[in-house]
Motif scaffolding. Structure first.
Motif, PDB file in Angstrom:
ATOM      1  N   UNK A  26      53.284 -35.375  17.778  1.00 15.18           N
ATOM      2  CA  UNK A  26      54.493 -34.653  18.157  1.00 15.18           C
ATOM      3  C   UNK A  26      55.393 -35.600  18.937  1.00 15.18           C
ATOM      4  N   UNK A  27      56.669 -35.615  18.585  1.00 12.18           N
ATOM      5  CA  UNK A  27      57.664 -36.413  19.308  1.00 12.18           C
ATOM      6  C   UNK A  27      58.880 -35.531  19.542  1.00 12.18           C
ATOM      7  N   UNK A  28      59.280 -35.424  20.807  1.00 14.32           N
ATOM      8  CA  UNK A  28      60.425 -34.595  21.175  1.00 14.32           C
ATOM      9  C   UNK A  28      61.587 -35.515  21.527  1.00 14.32           C
ATOM     10  N   UNK A  29      62.652 -35.429  20.753  1.00 13.96           N
ATOM     11  CA  UNK A  29      63.867 -36.185  20.993  1.00 13.96           C
ATOM     12  C   UNK A  29      64.856 -35.259  21.699  1.00 13.96           C
ATOM     13  N   UNK A  30      65.928 -35.774  22.296  1.00 13.02           N
ATOM     14  CA  UNK A  30      66.873 -34.883  22.976  1.00 13.02           C
ATOM     15  C   UNK A  30      67.468 -33.798  22.067  1.00 13.02           C
ATOM     16  N   UNK A  31      67.644 -34.118  20.766  1.00 10.95           N
ATOM     17  CA  UNK A  31      68.298 -33.151  19.878  1.00 10.95           C
ATOM     18  C   UNK A  31      67.468 -32.736  18.666  1.00 10.95           C
ATOM     19  N   UNK A  32      66.192 -33.077  18.609  1.00  9.04           N
ATOM     20  CA  UNK A  32      65.320 -32.577  17.551  1.00  9.04           C
ATOM     21  C   UNK A  32      63.854 -32.853  17.872  1.00  9.04           C
ATOM     22  N   UNK A  33      62.973 -32.204  17.104  1.00 11.18           N
ATOM     23  CA  UNK A  33      61.529 -32.311  17.309  1.00 11.18           C
ATOM     24  C   UNK A  33      60.880 -32.698  15.991  1.00 11.18           C
ATOM     25  N   UNK A  34      59.967 -33.683  16.029  1.00 14.97           N
ATOM     26  CA  UNK A  34      59.134 -34.054  14.883  1.00 14.97           C
ATOM     27  C   UNK A  34      57.701 -33.641  15.201  1.00 14.97           C
ATOM     28  N   UNK A  35      57.044 -32.995  14.241  1.00 10.41           N
ATOM     29  CA  UNK A  35      55.645 -32.615  14.428  1.00 10.41           C
ATOM     30  C   UNK A  35      54.867 -32.887  13.150  1.00 10.41           C
ATOM     31  N   UNK A  36      53.632 -33.296  13.312  1.00  7.23           N
ATOM     32  CA  UNK A  36      52.697 -33.421  12.202  1.00  7.23           C
ATOM     33  C   UNK A  36      51.608 -32.390  12.463  1.00  7.23           C
ATOM     34  N   UNK A  37      51.531 -31.371  11.601  1.00  3.94           N
ATOM     35  CA  UNK A  37      50.629 -30.244  11.805  1.00  3.94           C
ATOM     36  C   UNK A  37      49.603 -30.150  10.693  1.00  3.94           C
ATOM     37  N   UNK A  38      48.398 -29.712  11.042  1.00  2.00           N
ATOM     38  CA  UNK A  38      47.415 -29.328  10.033  1.00  2.00           C
ATOM     39  C   UNK A  38      47.168 -27.842  10.214  1.00  2.00           C
ATOM     40  N   UNK A  39      47.552 -27.069   9.199  1.00  2.00           N
ATOM     41  CA  UNK A  39      47.572 -25.614   9.309  1.00  2.00           C
ATOM     42  C   UNK A  39      46.681 -25.001   8.234  1.00  2.00           C
ATOM     43  N   UNK A  40      45.897 -24.024   8.645  1.00  2.00           N
ATOM     44  CA  UNK A  40      45.071 -23.245   7.728  1.00  2.00           C
ATOM     45  C   UNK A  40      45.992 -22.561   6.712  1.00  2.00           C
ATOM     46  N   UNK A  41      45.707 -22.702   5.408  1.00  2.00           N
ATOM     47  CA  UNK A  41      46.593 -22.087   4.405  1.00  2.00           C
ATOM     48  C   UNK A  41      46.647 -20.565   4.509  1.00  2.00           C
ATOM     49  N   UNK A  42      45.633 -19.938   5.094  1.00  2.00           N
ATOM     50  CA  UNK A  42      45.681 -18.488   5.257  1.00  2.00           C
ATOM     51  C   UNK A  42      46.619 -18.088   6.393  1.00  2.00           C
ATOM     52  N   UNK A  43      46.854 -18.979   7.353  1.00  2.34           N
ATOM     53  CA  UNK A  43      47.857 -18.739   8.396  1.00  2.34           C
ATOM     54  C   UNK A  43      49.238 -19.033   7.826  1.00  2.34           C
ATOM     55  N   UNK A  44      49.388 -20.193   7.196  1.00  2.00           N
ATOM     56  CA  UNK A  44      50.655 -20.585   6.585  1.00  2.00           C
ATOM     57  C   UNK A  44      51.548 -21.349   7.544  1.00  2.00           C
ATOM     58  N   UNK A  45      52.238 -22.334   7.016  1.00  2.00           N
ATOM     59  CA  UNK A  45      53.103 -23.179   7.826  1.00  2.00           C
ATOM     60  C   UNK A  45      54.266 -22.379   8.399  1.00  2.00           C
ATOM     61  N   UNK A  46      54.767 -21.407   7.658  1.00  2.00           N
ATOM     62  CA  UNK A  46      55.894 -20.606   8.146  1.00  2.00           C
ATOM     63  C   UNK A  46      55.537 -19.884   9.437  1.00  2.00           C
ATOM     64  N   UNK A  47      54.367 -19.249   9.474  1.00  2.00           N
ATOM     65  CA  UNK A  47      53.957 -18.523  10.679  1.00  2.00           C
ATOM     66  C   UNK A  47      53.748 -19.476  11.850  1.00  2.00           C
ATOM     67  N   UNK A  48      53.184 -20.650  11.581  1.00  2.00           N
ATOM     68  CA  UNK A  48      52.951 -21.622  12.649  1.00  2.00           C
ATOM     69  C   UNK A  48      54.273 -22.073  13.270  1.00  2.00           C
TER      70      UNK A  48
ATOM     71  N   UNK B 270      55.808 -41.433  15.757  1.00  2.00           N
ATOM     72  CA  UNK B 270      55.757 -42.155  17.031  1.00  2.00           C
ATOM     73  C   UNK B 270      56.967 -43.050  17.214  1.00  2.00           C
ATOM     74  N   UNK B 271      57.442 -43.671  16.132  1.00  2.00           N
ATOM     75  CA  UNK B 271      58.547 -44.609  16.215  1.00  2.00           C
ATOM     76  C   UNK B 271      59.920 -43.950  16.303  1.00  2.00           C
ATOM     77  N   UNK B 272      59.983 -42.611  16.261  1.00  2.00           N
ATOM     78  CA  UNK B 272      61.258 -41.917  16.331  1.00  2.00           C
ATOM     79  C   UNK B 272      61.967 -42.137  17.672  1.00  2.00           C
ATOM     80  N   UNK B 273      61.208 -42.360  18.732  1.00  2.00           N
ATOM     81  CA  UNK B 273      61.824 -42.598  20.047  1.00  2.00           C
ATOM     82  C   UNK B 273      62.667 -43.849  20.039  1.00  2.00           C
ATOM     83  N   UNK B 274      62.264 -44.859  19.251  1.00  2.00           N
ATOM     84  CA  UNK B 274      62.982 -46.128  19.214  1.00  2.00           C
ATOM     85  C   UNK B 274      64.226 -46.146  18.347  1.00  2.00           C
ATOM     86  N   UNK B 275      64.411 -45.086  17.563  1.00  2.00           N
ATOM     87  CA  UNK B 275      65.550 -45.056  16.636  1.00  2.00           C
ATOM     88  C   UNK B 275      66.807 -44.613  17.322  1.00  2.00           C
TER      89      UNK B 275
END
Length: 130
Positions: free
Chosen positions: A54-76, A125-130
């Motif tokens: 997870x990387x939090x920038x001042x104006x956006x968020x990047x996340x890499x998630x592993x989600x159970x397909x029965x939960x679904x990415x939308x709900x997460x 991780x490298x998003x902070x440097x951009x």
């Protein structure tokens, strides 16, 4: 490749998710970014999915998630955005004056697929440097 399982499904579902504050305002600063990470981790623990990176920038968020397909990415994503919006706007009252709502309705989600996990983690991780 490592697989996870619940009672019914064996899976490996990894997603790259990006979302922004309303009007892409650079409000994720001054401790708000760290608090966002804590709340997002609480949501993940409660719903039993994993935040790999997870990387939090001042104006956006990047996340890499592993989600159970029965939960679904939308709900997460919906739960992360909903809980963080509620808690952050309560803890940081100046957000109420800057934005009518914290997050936009939209987000980007991309399956990691065949890309090596290390490459996606490095990209985030490298998003902070951009």
């Amino acid at each position: 490749m490592k697989y996870k399982s619940n009672n019914n499904v064996v899976y490996s579902c990894k997603y790259h998710v990006v979302f922004c504050p309303k009007y892409r305002r650079p409000v994720l600063v001054d401790g708000l970014d760290e608090r966002f990470k804590q709340i997002a981790q609480q949501v993940a623990d409660g719903l039993h999915f994993e935040i790999i990176e997870m990387e939090v920038m001042p104006d956006h968020v990047h996340m890499l998630l592993e989600v159970d397909p029965q939960l679904g990415i939308h709900k997460a994503v919906k739960r992360i955005k909903g809980r963080t919006s509620h808690d952050l706007r309560e803890e940081f009252p100046w957000l109420m004056k800057r934005l009518p709502t914290l997050w936009t309705n939209s987000y980007l989600v991309s399956t990691v697929g065949g890309a090596p996990l290390a490459i996606v983690k490095q990209y985030i991780e490298n998003q902070k440097g951009v």
